[in-house]
Write an enzyme that holds these catalytic residues in place. Structure first.
Site, PDB file in Angstrom:
ATOM      1  CG  HIS A  91      16.754  -9.792 -18.290  1.00 35.62           C
ATOM      2  ND1 HIS A  91      17.485 -10.801 -17.703  1.00 35.62           N
ATOM      3  CD2 HIS A  91      15.499 -10.281 -18.427  1.00 35.62           C
ATOM      4  CE1 HIS A  91      16.708 -11.852 -17.507  1.00 35.62           C
ATOM      5  NE2 HIS A  91      15.512 -11.568 -17.928  1.00 35.62           N
ATOM      6  CG  ASP A 149      19.577 -14.573 -13.250  1.00 35.81           C
ATOM      7  OD1 ASP A 149      19.257 -14.115 -12.145  1.00 35.81           O
ATOM      8  OD2 ASP A 149      20.387 -15.514 -13.384  1.00 35.81           O
TER       9      ASP A 149
END
Length: 421
Positions: free
Chosen positions: A393, A397
């Site tokens: 992450h 995304d």
């Protein structure tokens, strides 16, 4: 302090109340989230009163001290005895000759920093390099009163973060302590980890520590692919002399999806993202010993199904015979793990560093599903499979991760049942 700065933290006062100073002498140190600042005296005088103490946060524009300014241009400092001056000179000489603190590459350390206050600048550097507070407490500090300085952190990074996974032997009771839990590990046969298992363990722990893992799930209707493979696997082997498993079909579809979303084919280098030009698909494979290895299909996007099948079968055979070479397991840019081989419905795989994502493929299982037909909604027996994508992450995304795994599922579902071998 800068237009965007609204507050600062007083690190420490270098002049005590009642002490005199000269213009330009450093009175205190103030930290912001961008930099540590030394605040010089605006004129010669005496410190009458301090309105804030060390480690307090102060808004920009607030009065922090009262100074009595001398009419004389220079104010002599308080008198010191000869012994005091000599002592200070000796201390200065010791500081000059004192070598820079060295960091020993060990797995344990004797204590933590006695000063657990970290300036906003140090905290910002730690966040940029993903250093936890407990790891900060392990870094040797050279600042005033044991305070950790920016240079200490950078020196620690240059030395390779030797205390990244270490555990404390003894700690200051006032410092943050990692819980030292004792478990009853039980009795039984003791098996020493072999070298490969130790390397796998280190790799997995490093990956979980480095990359914030997020997992996205989708399910795919594999009916068309299953039907085509069952109908053509015998003819495929007769024509090409290669077994047609599901793995080459998976590699082919994943390579196409990677080409559609190139940012999933990347690695992280500090603050830079390296998007790879080649699409090399790694296949997590179990060795006869039970250990895990990842042979690689190089340039999978440029190969036809026959060539991919040849590569997959050759790598699988080498893995079973423990004959994989160095080139066979290097250079992967994206990894798949077929957990369905062991009967797992789905999995949450750990990213194969330095990649930024890994795809787990569950078991293909028949079940009743509601499908749309010309007659309307009907219940039919379909071959279904869960896909789970773990991604980093920091650079991937939810939109990219979710879109990618959905695209892979689309390629599975839209498989051409009339495809010629």
């Amino acid at each position: 302090m800068g237009e965007s700065i609204t507050e600062g933290t007083i690190i420490n006062w270098l002049v005590n109340v009642g002490d005199s100073f000269e213009e330009g002498d450093i009175i205190l140190e103030v930290a912001t989230d961008k930099v540590d600042n030394e605040v010089p005296a605006p004129a010669s005088g005496t410190l009458v009163e301090t309105l804030f103490q060390a480690k307090e946060v102060v808004p920009v524009g607030a009065v922090i001290a009262v100074l009595e300014i001398s009419e004389e241009k220079n104010v002599k400092p308080k008198k010191q005895s000869v012994n005091q001056s000599a002592g200070q000179e000796s201390q200065k000489q010791e500081k000059v000759n004192k070598p820079k603190p060295s960091i020993s590459l060990s797995t344990t350390f004797s204590n933590t920093n006695s000063n657990t206050f970290f300036s906003p600048l140090v905290i910002k550097i730690a966040k940029d390099h993903h250093i936890s507070f407990e790891e900060l407490a392990r870094i040797p500090a050279t600042g005033h009163e044991g305070r950790l300085r920016k240079s200490d952190v950078f020196r620690y990074l240059e030395d390779g973060r030797p205390y990244q996974f270490s555990q404390p032997v003894t700690q200051d009771p006032t410092a943050y302590r990692i819980p030292q839990l004792t478990f009853d590990k039980g009795k039984g046969k003791v098996i020493e980890m072999d070298r490969m298992r130790q390397m796998i363990a280190d790799h997995m722990v490093y990956s979980k520590h480095t990359a914030p893992h997020v997992t996205a799930y989708v399910e795919a209707d594999m009916t068309n692919m299953v039907a085509w493979r069952n109908a053509n696997k015998k003819a495929f082997q007769e024509k090409y002399g290669e077994r047609l498993t599901f793995t080459p079909l998976f590699v082919e579809a994943v390579a196409k999806a990677v080409k559609d979303f190139p940012n999933i084919n990347a690695s992280v280098d500090g603050n830079n993202i390296i998007v790879k030009e080649d699409i090399n698909i790694g296949m997590a494979t179990a060795l006869p010993s039970g250990n895990l290895i990842v042979p690689v299909v190089k340039n999978a996007d440029s190969k036809d199904l026959k060539t991919i099948a040849e590569n997959v079968n050759a790598l699988a055979n080498k893995a079973r015979e423990n004959k994989l070479g160095g080139d066979d397991i290097k250079g992967s840019t994206f990894t798949i793990s077929n957990v369905g081989t062991f009967g797992s419905v789905m999995g949450t795989p750990i990213i194969n560093q330095p990649e930024v994502a890994i795809l787990a493929l569950g078991i293909i299982k028949k079940r009743a599903e509601v499908i749309e037909t010309e007659k309307g909604d009907e219940i039919a027996i379909r071959s279904m499979m869960y896909l789970s994508l773990s991604f980093d992450h920091r650079v991937v995304d939810g939109f990219l991760g979710g879109s990618f795994v959905r695209r892979v599922a689309d390629y599975f579902e839209q498989f051409d049942v009339n495809r010629q071998i």
